[in-house]
Design a protein around this motif. Structure first.
Motif, PDB file in Angstrom:
ATOM      1  N   LEU A   1       0.836  -1.201   0.000  1.00  0.00           N
ATOM      2  CA  LEU A   1       0.000   0.000   0.000  1.00  0.00           C
ATOM      3  C   LEU A   1       0.862   1.238   0.000  1.00  0.00           C
ATOM      4  O   LEU A   1       0.554   2.233  -0.667  1.00  0.00           O
TER       5      LEU A   1
ATOM      6  N   ASP B   1       1.171   3.637  10.919  1.00  0.00           N
ATOM      7  CA  ASP B   1       0.130   2.890  10.202  1.00  0.00           C
ATOM      8  C   ASP B   1      -1.184   3.646  10.160  1.00  0.00           C
ATOM      9  O   ASP B   1      -1.895   3.637   9.148  1.00  0.00           O
ATOM     10  N   VAL B   2      -1.488   4.271  11.265  1.00  0.00           N
ATOM     11  CA  VAL B   2      -2.754   5.010  11.333  1.00  0.00           C
ATOM     12  C   VAL B   2      -2.773   6.101  10.281  1.00  0.00           C
ATOM     13  O   VAL B   2      -3.750   6.299   9.544  1.00  0.00           O
ATOM     14  N   LEU B   3      -1.615   6.792  10.192  1.00  0.00           N
ATOM     15  CA  LEU B   3      -1.520   7.859   9.203  1.00  0.00           C
ATOM     16  C   LEU B   3      -1.676   7.307   7.800  1.00  0.00           C
ATOM     17  O   LEU B   3      -2.362   7.890   6.952  1.00  0.00           O
TER      18      LEU B   3
ATOM     19  N   ILE C   1      -3.327   4.752   6.781  1.00  0.00           N
ATOM     20  CA  ILE C   1      -4.704   4.410   6.429  1.00  0.00           C
ATOM     21  C   ILE C   1      -5.550   5.660   6.223  1.00  0.00           C
ATOM     22  O   ILE C   1      -6.397   5.732   5.325  1.00  0.00           O
ATOM     23  N   GLN C   2      -5.295   6.662   7.031  1.00  0.00           N
ATOM     24  CA  GLN C   2      -6.028   7.916   6.837  1.00  0.00           C
ATOM     25  C   GLN C   2      -5.746   8.507   5.468  1.00  0.00           C
ATOM     26  O   GLN C   2      -6.648   8.956   4.750  1.00  0.00           O
TER      27      GLN C   2
ATOM     28  N   THR D   1      -4.687   6.975   2.867  1.00  0.00           N
ATOM     29  CA  THR D   1      -5.281   6.144   1.817  1.00  0.00           C
ATOM     30  C   THR D   1      -6.739   6.494   1.610  1.00  0.00           C
ATOM     31  O   THR D   1      -7.214   6.604   0.477  1.00  0.00           O
ATOM     32  N   LEU D   2      -7.433   6.659   2.712  1.00  0.00           N
ATOM     33  CA  LEU D   2      -8.845   7.012   2.641  1.00  0.00           C
ATOM     34  C   LEU D   2      -9.044   8.284   1.838  1.00  0.00           C
ATOM     35  O   LEU D   2      -9.833   8.356   0.894  1.00  0.00           O
TER      36      LEU D   2
ATOM     37  N   TYR E   1      -6.980   9.705  -0.181  1.00  0.00           N
ATOM     38  CA  TYR E   1      -6.492   9.561  -1.543  1.00  0.00           C
ATOM     39  C   TYR E   1      -7.519   8.867  -2.412  1.00  0.00           C
ATOM     40  O   TYR E   1      -7.735   9.241  -3.573  1.00  0.00           O
ATOM     41  N   ILE E   2      -8.160   7.862  -1.851  1.00  0.00           N
ATOM     42  CA  ILE E   2      -9.168   7.140  -2.634  1.00  0.00           C
ATOM     43  C   ILE E   2     -10.314   8.062  -3.014  1.00  0.00           C
ATOM     44  O   ILE E   2     -10.786   8.063  -4.150  1.00  0.00           O
ATOM     45  N   VAL E   3     -10.753   8.871  -2.049  1.00  0.00           N
ATOM     46  CA  VAL E   3     -11.861   9.776  -2.357  1.00  0.00           C
ATOM     47  C   VAL E   3     -11.467  10.751  -3.459  1.00  0.00           C
ATOM     48  O   VAL E   3     -12.234  11.009  -4.397  1.00  0.00           O
TER      49      VAL E   3
END
Lengths: 180, 332
Positions: free
Chosen positions: A133, A146-148, A150-151, A153-154, A156-158
């Motif tokens: 990822l 890791d928390v950062l 995933i945030q 990624t979220l 970025y996906i949007v």
């Protein structure tokens, strides 16, 4: 969170601005040049929507700045451009090989119960995936947390969804027009 | 959702009035009360008592566990659990504690500072209440007053330093937001594992968001599978962007998007809703790519002068008139 219409509008505006910068410069006959222009301006537009708050947007801008510094400077107004481009790459790019090697040295033989082995394998798999990822998300290498990750990624996906939606509707409109 | 809570601002004022040793005494007394009431309840399982300084302590007597709660500025709206709601939940969950001991219970509060700019920093407040009262051993660490302020950021450095200290009475009162973590039965209760657990729960919550966002993730269980799907999704989105930009480059040699903002809004509202960006659609589309340069370029050159002038079919007349005028002005 789905892409909102306001986001799409803003993206479209910025993208158009970027393309306008490009128009006098490029050679109109080469498809690849045009594609590059379109893609780069779309990327910068998408990243600038976040106004430098997210890690991936900064990394993306820096990445496109290496390809076309002029465009980035023009597209981002004034101060922001300077700070974003000249900013040094954050933190350390940890050299994974070195880290891995040192971890191996440190690792001593632990008790290998069956449950632990399975858990360890699962953990390794997850770590591999998170590394994958990191490779995909721009600027992921610098997110040690890791928390950062995933945030980011979220977000970025949007943003990617916004970008794809707008581009697709433009393409469809253009296609519909050309069919006539 | 936070009605059950005493508002932090009020408490901070009252706290501020007392001096530090007075506050300590007050807290000690409350702890004593709680512990006595608990022991009288004859529930040997009860071990964890959260010192939730900011809350109404009557409620605290009922809910004797640290639970996951975020007070303060909104960091993700789904986190809030009011005390008021949690009574029943707490009573139902009373059996879940760490291992039973007859010795004085450890009270432990896990405070995680929360603000939008900073990530969670775990600050542990370890206190042995009975030990203090009976054996008078003082190993208390920091005392936190929780209140909702904007000085979180400025206090960040201060708090990260003082979190390691073991100051006794003269501990500074920090204004921080806390996340309370439930300590479950059979799990370690030292500060590291609590911090880890809090972090893990955060990660799993975020992953749930991701699962909602990425289509097709609901069927997969386990972190690795979800991450796999996410990676595939992001890669496919990126590929779609490239492909669409190439398509646009072919269709549109002028690099002219040819639409104005107003008309785009109408256009999009009328025609295109959010396209479900599905992975499955990708392969079929990709097939067209090699054909494009061969097919379209020849025919397009003819139509390239006229594509935007011809009216794109739109339900609203205003769109049509607007677009025509726009395109006319653009192309001439």
């Amino acid at each position: 969170m789905q892409p909102t219409s306001s986001m799409k509008e803003e993206f479209l505006q910025k993208w158009q601005m970027g393309l306008q910068i490009y128009r006098p410069l490029i050679d109109n006959t080469s498809v690849s040049e045009r594609m590059k222009a379109i893609k780069l301006s779309a990327d910068v537009a998408m990243a600038s929507l976040r106004r430098g708050t997210t890690c991936w947007s900064r990394a993306l801008i820096q990445k496109t700045a290496t390809e076309d510094n002029f465009l980035v400077r023009q597209m981002l107004s004034g101060i922001k451009a300077e700070t974003l481009i000249n900013k040094k790459l954050p933190k350390v790019m940890c050299h994974r090989k070195i880290v891995r090697r040192s971890k191996k040295i440190l690792r001593r033989r632990k008790s290998r119960s069956a449950i632990e082995e399975v858990a360890a394998k699962a953990r390794k798999l997850v770590n591999k995936k998170t590394q994958g990822l990191r490779n995909v998300v721009p600027g992921g290498e610098f997110m040690s947390n890791d928390v950062l990750l995933i945030q980011e990624t979220l977000d970025y996906i949007v943003s990617l969804q916004t970008q794809v939606n707008v581009m697709r509707s433009i393409v469809d409109a253009a296609e519909a027009g050309s069919e006539r | 959702m936070l009605e059950g809570l005493v508002s932090p601002e009020n408490l901070s004022l009252s706290y501020a009035d007392m001096s530090v040793p007075e506050r300590l005494k007050w807290l000690q007394q409350h702890q004593q009360q709680e512990v006595l009431s608990l022991s009288s309840n004859d529930s040997p399982d009860l071990l964890q008592i959260l010192q939730f300084h900011g809350s109404n302590n009557d409620e605290l007597l009922q809910s004797t566990f640290s639970h996951f709660q975020m007070v303060g500025s909104g960091f993700g709206t789904n986190y809030n659990m009011g005390f008021g709601h949690s009574h029943e939940a707490m009573d139902g969950c009373i059996s879940r504690t760490s291992s039973c001991q007859i010795h004085p219970p450890d009270t432990m509060g896990v405070m995680l500072k929360n603000s939008e700019e900073n990530r969670a920093i775990s600050l542990k407040n370890k206190r042995k209440s009975e030990v203090k009262t009976r054996e008078e051993e003082k190993t208390e660490k920091k005392i936190k007053v929780e209140a909702e302020t904007e000085s979180n950021i400025s206090n960040k450095e201060a708090s990260s330093d003082t979190s390691k200290e073991t100051s006794k009475g003269a501990s500074q009162i920090q204004k921080l937001d806390y996340i309370h973590v439930r300590a479950r039965r059979g799990e370690a209760t030292d500060r590291h594992s609590l911090a880890e657990r809090a972090r893990r729960e955060k990660i799993s919550k975020k992953m749930k968001y991701l699962q909602d966002l990425v289509p097709g993730c609901n069927t997969v269980t386990g972190k690795a599978g979800v991450l796999d799907e996410i990676i595939n999704y992001v890669q496919s989105l990126q590929r779609q962007v490239e492909f669409l930009s190439m398509k646009l480059a072919v269709i549109n040699p002028e690099l002219e998007l040819g639409v104005e903002d107003l008309s785009v809004k109408q256009f999009q509202a009328a025609y295109f809703t959010n396209f479900p960006v599905v992975i499955a659609s990708k392969p079929s589309v990709m097939v067209d790519v090699p054909l494009f340069p061969l097919d379209q370029q020849g025919s397009l050159n003819l139509s390239v002068s006229n594509p935007n002038q011809t009216s794109i079919d739109a339900p609203s007349e205003s769109w049509e008139t607007q677009s025509q005028s726009l395109f006319a002005s653009v192309l001439r």
